[in-house]
Motif scaffolding. Structure first.
Motif, PDB file in Angstrom:
ATOM      1  N   TYR A   1       0.855  -1.179   0.000  1.00  0.00           N
ATOM      2  CA  TYR A   1       0.000   0.000   0.000  1.00  0.00           C
ATOM      3  C   TYR A   1       0.891   1.228   0.000  1.00  0.00           C
ATOM      4  CZ  TYR A   1      -3.468   3.354   1.858  1.00  0.00           C
ATOM      5  OH  TYR A   1      -4.291   4.434   2.066  1.00  0.00           O
ATOM      6  N   VAL A   2       0.760   2.044  -1.028  1.00  0.00           N
ATOM      7  CA  VAL A   2       1.550   3.277  -1.112  1.00  0.00           C
ATOM      8  C   VAL A   2       0.590   4.417  -1.424  1.00  0.00           C
ATOM      9  CG1 VAL A   2       3.464   4.497  -2.233  1.00  0.00           C
ATOM     10  CG2 VAL A   2       3.549   1.993  -2.007  1.00  0.00           C
ATOM     11  N   THR A   3       0.595   5.427  -0.575  1.00  0.00           N
ATOM     12  CA  THR A   3      -0.321   6.540  -0.809  1.00  0.00           C
ATOM     13  C   THR A   3       0.348   7.847  -0.444  1.00  0.00           C
ATOM     14  OG1 THR A   3      -2.546   7.381  -0.369  1.00  0.00           O
ATOM     15  CG2 THR A   3      -1.388   6.402   1.497  1.00  0.00           C
ATOM     16  N   ARG A   4      -0.083   8.917  -1.113  1.00  0.00           N
ATOM     17  CA  ARG A   4       0.436  10.247  -0.779  1.00  0.00           C
ATOM     18  C   ARG A   4      -0.731  11.093  -0.280  1.00  0.00           C
ATOM     19  NH1 ARG A   4       3.088  11.731  -5.337  1.00  0.00           N
ATOM     20  NH2 ARG A   4       5.201  11.250  -4.684  1.00  0.00           N
ATOM     21  N   GLU A   5      -0.584  11.575   0.943  1.00  0.00           N
ATOM     22  CA  GLU A   5      -1.661  12.307   1.598  1.00  0.00           C
ATOM     23  C   GLU A   5      -1.175  13.693   1.992  1.00  0.00           C
ATOM     24  OE1 GLU A   5      -4.681  10.936   1.974  1.00  0.00           O
ATOM     25  OE2 GLU A   5      -4.094   8.995   1.142  1.00  0.00           O
ATOM     26  N   SER A   6      -2.078  14.475   2.584  1.00  0.00           N
ATOM     27  CA  SER A   6      -1.700  15.776   3.136  1.00  0.00           C
ATOM     28  C   SER A   6      -2.520  15.980   4.404  1.00  0.00           C
ATOM     29  CB  SER A   6      -1.947  16.894   2.124  1.00  0.00           C
ATOM     30  OG  SER A   6      -3.341  17.013   1.894  1.00  0.00           O
ATOM     31  N   ALA A   7      -2.364  17.113   5.051  1.00  0.00           N
ATOM     32  CA  ALA A   7      -3.038  17.296   6.342  1.00  0.00           C
ATOM     33  C   ALA A   7      -3.403  18.755   6.579  1.00  0.00           C
ATOM     34  CB  ALA A   7      -2.131  16.789   7.466  1.00  0.00           C
ATOM     35  N   GLU A   8      -3.687  19.488   5.487  1.00  0.00           N
ATOM     36  CA  GLU A   8      -3.883  20.928   5.660  1.00  0.00           C
ATOM     37  C   GLU A   8      -5.344  21.314   5.882  1.00  0.00           C
ATOM     38  OE1 GLU A   8      -3.783  19.395   2.942  1.00  0.00           O
ATOM     39  OE2 GLU A   8      -4.781  20.454   1.319  1.00  0.00           O
ATOM     40  N   THR A   9      -6.286  20.421   5.570  1.00  0.00           N
ATOM     41  CA  THR A   9      -7.703  20.719   5.800  1.00  0.00           C
ATOM     42  C   THR A   9      -8.319  19.576   6.599  1.00  0.00           C
ATOM     43  OG1 THR A   9      -8.423  19.541   3.827  1.00  0.00           O
ATOM     44  CG2 THR A   9      -7.907  21.893   3.547  1.00  0.00           C
ATOM     45  N   ALA A  10      -9.498  19.836   7.140  1.00  0.00           N
ATOM     46  CA  ALA A  10     -10.187  18.792   7.901  1.00  0.00           C
ATOM     47  C   ALA A  10     -10.426  17.562   7.014  1.00  0.00           C
ATOM     48  CB  ALA A  10     -11.498  19.319   8.451  1.00  0.00           C
TER      49      ALA A  10
ATOM     50  N   LYS B   1      -0.048  23.920  -1.752  1.00  0.00           N
ATOM     51  CA  LYS B   1      -1.064  23.515  -2.733  1.00  0.00           C
ATOM     52  C   LYS B   1      -0.641  23.944  -4.134  1.00  0.00           C
ATOM     53  CE  LYS B   1      -4.625  24.589   0.405  1.00  0.00           C
ATOM     54  NZ  LYS B   1      -5.878  25.270   0.681  1.00  0.00           N
ATOM     55  N   GLU B   2      -0.063  25.125  -4.210  1.00  0.00           N
ATOM     56  CA  GLU B   2       0.283  25.681  -5.517  1.00  0.00           C
ATOM     57  C   GLU B   2       1.524  25.012  -6.120  1.00  0.00           C
ATOM     58  OE1 GLU B   2       1.433  30.062  -7.223  1.00  0.00           O
ATOM     59  OE2 GLU B   2       0.241  29.974  -5.361  1.00  0.00           O
ATOM     60  N   HIS B   3       2.526  24.708  -5.266  1.00  0.00           N
ATOM     61  CA  HIS B   3       3.801  24.222  -5.802  1.00  0.00           C
ATOM     62  C   HIS B   3       4.093  22.755  -5.522  1.00  0.00           C
ATOM     63  CE1 HIS B   3       4.327  28.632  -5.531  1.00  0.00           C
ATOM     64  NE2 HIS B   3       4.975  28.458  -6.673  1.00  0.00           N
ATOM     65  N   MET B   4       3.788  22.279  -4.331  1.00  0.00           N
ATOM     66  CA  MET B   4       4.134  20.889  -3.972  1.00  0.00           C
ATOM     67  C   MET B   4       3.163  19.895  -4.621  1.00  0.00           C
ATOM     68  SD  MET B   4       6.808  20.838  -1.736  1.00  0.00           S
ATOM     69  CE  MET B   4       6.765  19.604  -0.442  1.00  0.00           C
ATOM     70  N   PHE B   5       1.873  20.177  -4.527  1.00  0.00           N
ATOM     71  CA  PHE B   5       0.888  19.197  -5.014  1.00  0.00           C
ATOM     72  C   PHE B   5       1.025  18.873  -6.509  1.00  0.00           C
ATOM     73  CE2 PHE B   5      -2.490  19.900  -1.397  1.00  0.00           C
ATOM     74  CZ  PHE B   5      -1.567  19.405  -0.483  1.00  0.00           C
ATOM     75  N   PRO B   6       1.321  19.873  -7.360  1.00  0.00           N
ATOM     76  CA  PRO B   6       1.479  19.496  -8.786  1.00  0.00           C
ATOM     77  C   PRO B   6       2.642  18.518  -9.013  1.00  0.00           C
ATOM     78  CG  PRO B   6       1.189  21.860  -8.557  1.00  0.00           C
ATOM     79  CD  PRO B   6       1.369  21.319  -7.165  1.00  0.00           C
ATOM     80  N   TYR B   7       3.730  18.680  -8.245  1.00  0.00           N
ATOM     81  CA  TYR B   7       4.891  17.786  -8.442  1.00  0.00           C
ATOM     82  C   TYR B   7       4.718  16.485  -7.662  1.00  0.00           C
ATOM     83  CZ  TYR B   7       9.688  16.400  -9.348  1.00  0.00           C
ATOM     84  OH  TYR B   7      10.799  15.717  -9.775  1.00  0.00           O
ATOM     85  N   TYR B   8       4.091  16.590  -6.497  1.00  0.00           N
ATOM     86  CA  TYR B   8       3.833  15.406  -5.665  1.00  0.00           C
ATOM     87  C   TYR B   8       2.318  15.203  -5.571  1.00  0.00           C
ATOM     88  CZ  TYR B   8       8.682  16.204  -4.132  1.00  0.00           C
ATOM     89  OH  TYR B   8      10.045  16.377  -4.094  1.00  0.00           O
ATOM     90  N   PRO B   9       1.709  14.662  -6.619  1.00  0.00           N
ATOM     91  CA  PRO B   9       0.246  14.583  -6.631  1.00  0.00           C
ATOM     92  C   PRO B   9      -0.280  13.640  -5.543  1.00  0.00           C
ATOM     93  CG  PRO B   9       1.200  13.468  -8.536  1.00  0.00           C
ATOM     94  CD  PRO B   9       2.325  14.159  -7.838  1.00  0.00           C
TER      95      PRO B   9
END
Lengths: 75, 257, 361
Positions: free
Chosen positions: B185-194, B242-250
């Motif tokens: 299982y490999v996933t890329r997540e974030s934690a900036e919103t609820a 959101k603007e710079h990291m997410f496009p490169y690390y979707p």
């Protein structure tokens, strides 16, 4: 009229005033205080308590886990 | 009813819908204001409580800002040398296969100095969970360039912006480990919103469930911020991410078998 | 009569580990010690005792697996040879700093750098004085026979758990590769989870039970005042080792006018040199340190009224000789004789060195 009434309690001494809860709040309840806590941070507080719906968004995004959220059905 | 009496009515134990889990200790976190580590710690702690696995979980902390993670989650911990957390976790799960073992590593720790250990632990399919916190910078040492620093990003050791011709390119670690048969299982997540935090908790739950079912290695990358290193406010940092990291690390699941 | 076999030193390390209830071996191939892991892989202890054997991706990973396993209160070990031990140095100081028990085996080869694969004793400083950073000590045992390769595995674990400190078997390519008669130890069962809880429950990270404080395996304390107090504790531990754990052997010392000090395979060579010297009328004895830390300083000092000269014989350019000189404090002449870079001295060369240094020949 919202179906739920909510409220938050902030541990103001532990709050670092990062402001992430402020932008996470969908009903614009929270603001950073003009006053500072013992560490010099403008802590978060309920500036507009009537608007709180107890959604927990602020609690979830708070890095220091200083927000407790309460919620009850609106009377 | 006045506003004050109404508030008093709401703030009572039976109306409590969100508060600190008992798996988190009362120690004040040493992280900077707005640091994503705090949110990730909390998400892991809440899942440990929900799954009732506190007594069976062993964490391995890295070197970097989260070296002191053991001060915040009320579980047994091992504190690894820089980059070596997957080696400690390997021995721990091999010697105590019934336990839930996780590593918690930053991008310097996992993607730079610990590249060999993480690749081989993934390749062997060790039955562990790896939390990889990627904020594209070394936080603790004062904001130097990490392997995941974006092209052109200004850091203390790339003061004119990262030049990929001389420093290499930002490493997509999740994509790399997802190619190894040992990862389940490999996933890329974030934690900036609820919503992101809820999604992250779901991923954490799935990863520990994989351990329970002896499925092998679960790898959760969390793209986060470093306000101090990025020299922005926490709120600005989230926007920059959101603007710079997410496009490169979707964001999203890369592998789920 | 026990289980007597003809075996290689390296194979015996593996067999002794299985028999003493070792829980895990983590290693990486390097000559001249690869037979240790190979023997374990052939023996399949996971089927017999449940012992885990992992070929790691590097020496660095192997020692950190040892750190993780030791943190669980398990009997864990690794083995390597000189360049590999250099890579493990960081992990070794972490083990010492976190006060974790573990067995480290160094089958020494000649250096520096990649050096040679032939035997040497040039890692004495690394084993005894540090190797890694910080004020720490290893318990260091130096076997001089295949039998001691067997015996010191269990002894190392015993001392290592007694003092919560890593222990090293400092051997060399001669003893590792040599075949000799050995009486193997009887099988001891591995500790159960309950036994581990009883023996190491105050620190082993086995999962925090309700009502007890969480256990943290770490060497970090950012508060310098606390770090100094912790260092005092370590130093007190090392002094206790010096008080209680010195091991040595004396051969032909009663009437000796001269003394060889030598450990491991050099001590064996010195035994033959004693025969040759005594046939020539030179009364020489041997003091063989078995523990290199703690060092038999007092035992050397006790010989000072008796002997006229001491020759430290090592397969190095002169490392242990410094500890002999520290013990002797200039009271009698101390000289060094060594061959190195993978060369093993002959007994005749040793006698010649004795004569040249002390008998004016």
């Amino acid at each position: 009229m919202a179906k739920f009434k909510g409220a938050i309690v902030v541990d103001t001494e532990k709050c670092k005033g990062c402001g992430l809860c402020v932008v996470s709040c969908p009903t614009k309840v929270i603001e950073l205080a003009r006053d500072v806590n013992g560490k010099g941070y403008h802590y978060a507080h309920m500036a507009n308590p009537d608007a709180c719906i107890g959604c927990s968004s602020c609690g979830l995004v708070c890095p220091d886990t200083v927000i407790t959220v309460y919620r009850m059905k609106a009377s | 009813m006045t506003a004050t009496t109404e508030l008093k009515n709401i703030i009572s134990e039976e109306n409590k819908v969100y508060g600190k889990t008992s798996v988190l200790l009362d120690n004040e976190m040493h992280y900077c204001p707005g640091c994503t580590h705090g949110v990730i710690h909390k998400a892991i702690a809440e899942v440990i409580e929900d799954m009732d696995i506190q007594e069976e979980t062993i964490g391995v902390s890295p070197v970097g800002c989260s070296v002191l993670a053991y001060n915040y989650l009320d579980i047994d911990w091992q504190q690894a040398a820089h980059g070596r957390a997957p080696a400690l976790a390997t021995a721990t799960t091999r010697l105590m296969p019934e336990k839930y073992v996780f590593t918690y590593q930053g991008d310097g720790d996992l993607a730079s100095i610990g590249c060999a250990e993480i690749m081989h632990a993934c390749n062997r399919g060790e039955n562990i969970v790896v939390f990889f916190v990627n904020n594209g910078i070394y936080g603790m040492t004062g904001g130097q360039m990490a392997p995941t620093t974006l092209e052109g990003q200004v850091t203390a050791t790339s003061p004119y912006g990262r030049d990929c011709q001389t420093t290499g390119f930002p490493m997509k670690i999740s994509e790399m480990v997802s190619l190894l048969p040992g990862t389940r299982y490999v996933t890329r997540e974030s934690a900036e919103t609820a919503g992101a935090v809820r999604k992250l908790k779901k991923a954490v739950k799935k990863a520990f469930a994989n351990t329970r079912e002896n499925k092998g290695l679960s790898f959760i990358e969390i793209v986060g911020t470093c306000s101090s290193g990025w020299k922005q406010t926490p709120v600005q940092s989230n926007e920059w991410m959101k603007e710079h990291m997410f496009p490169y690390y979707p964001l999203g699941t890369l592998k789920d078998e | 009569m026990g289980d007597i076999r003809l075996m290689k030193g390296n194979e015996v390390i593996a067999e002794a580990a299985i028999r003493c209830g070792c829980d895990g071996y983590f290693g990486y191939p390097i000559t001249p010690q690869s037979e240790i892991m190979e023997t374990l892989m052939i023996r399949r202890p996971e089927q017999e005792t449940g012992m885990v054997v992992v070929q790691a991706e590097s020496e660095v990973a192997a020692i950190n697996m040892v750190y993780g396993g030791a943190s669980c209160g398990k009997k864990v070990m690794t083995s390597s040879s000189s360049p590999g031990i250099s890579l493990k140095a960081e992990g070794i100081t972490y083990l010492a700093g976190a006060e974790l028990p573990a067995l480290l085996v160094n089958i020494v080869r000649g250096g520096p750098g990649l050096g040679t694969i032939q035997p040497a004793q040039s890692d004495y400083f690394q084993a005894v004085k540090g190797g890694g950073h910080g004020d720490y000590k290893l318990i260091v045992l130096a076997p001089a026979s295949v039998q001691e390769m067997n015996d010191f595995v269990d002894l190392s674990f015993e001392l290592s758990f007694k003092y919560l400190n890593p222990a090293m078997i400092l051997s060399d390519g001669v003893i590792g590769q040599m075949m000799e008669k050995v009486e193997l130890s009887d099988f001891k069962p591995r500790w159960t989870a309950e036994e581990i809880e009883k023996i190491s429950g105050s620190w082993a990270t086995t999962g925090k039970k309700k009502g007890i404080k969480r256990r943290i395996s770490t060497s970090l304390d950012l508060d310098s005042a606390k770090q100094e107090v912790f260092n005092h504790k370590l130093q007190a531990k090392y002094r206790a080792m010096e008080e209680n754990e010195v091991r040595f052997e004396k051969i032909d010392c009663d009437d000796a006018d001269y003394l060889f000090v030598a450990y491991g395979s050099s001590a064996r060579i010195c035994q033959k040199a004693i025969e040759i010297a005594r046939a020539k009328g030179i009364k020489v004895g041997l003091l063989r340190p078995i523990t290199l830390f703690p060092y038999p300083t007092k035992q050397i000092q006790e010989m000072l009224g008796q002997v006229k000269g001491i020759l430290s014989v090592e397969m190095s350019a002169g490392q242990m000789v410094e500890d002999v000189r520290l013990a002797v404090e200039g009271k009698v002449p101390v000289e060094h004789f060594g061959r190195y870079g993978g060369i093993i001295p002959t007994p005749d060369e040793v006698v010649e060195a004795l004569e040249q240094n002390f008998l004016g020949e």
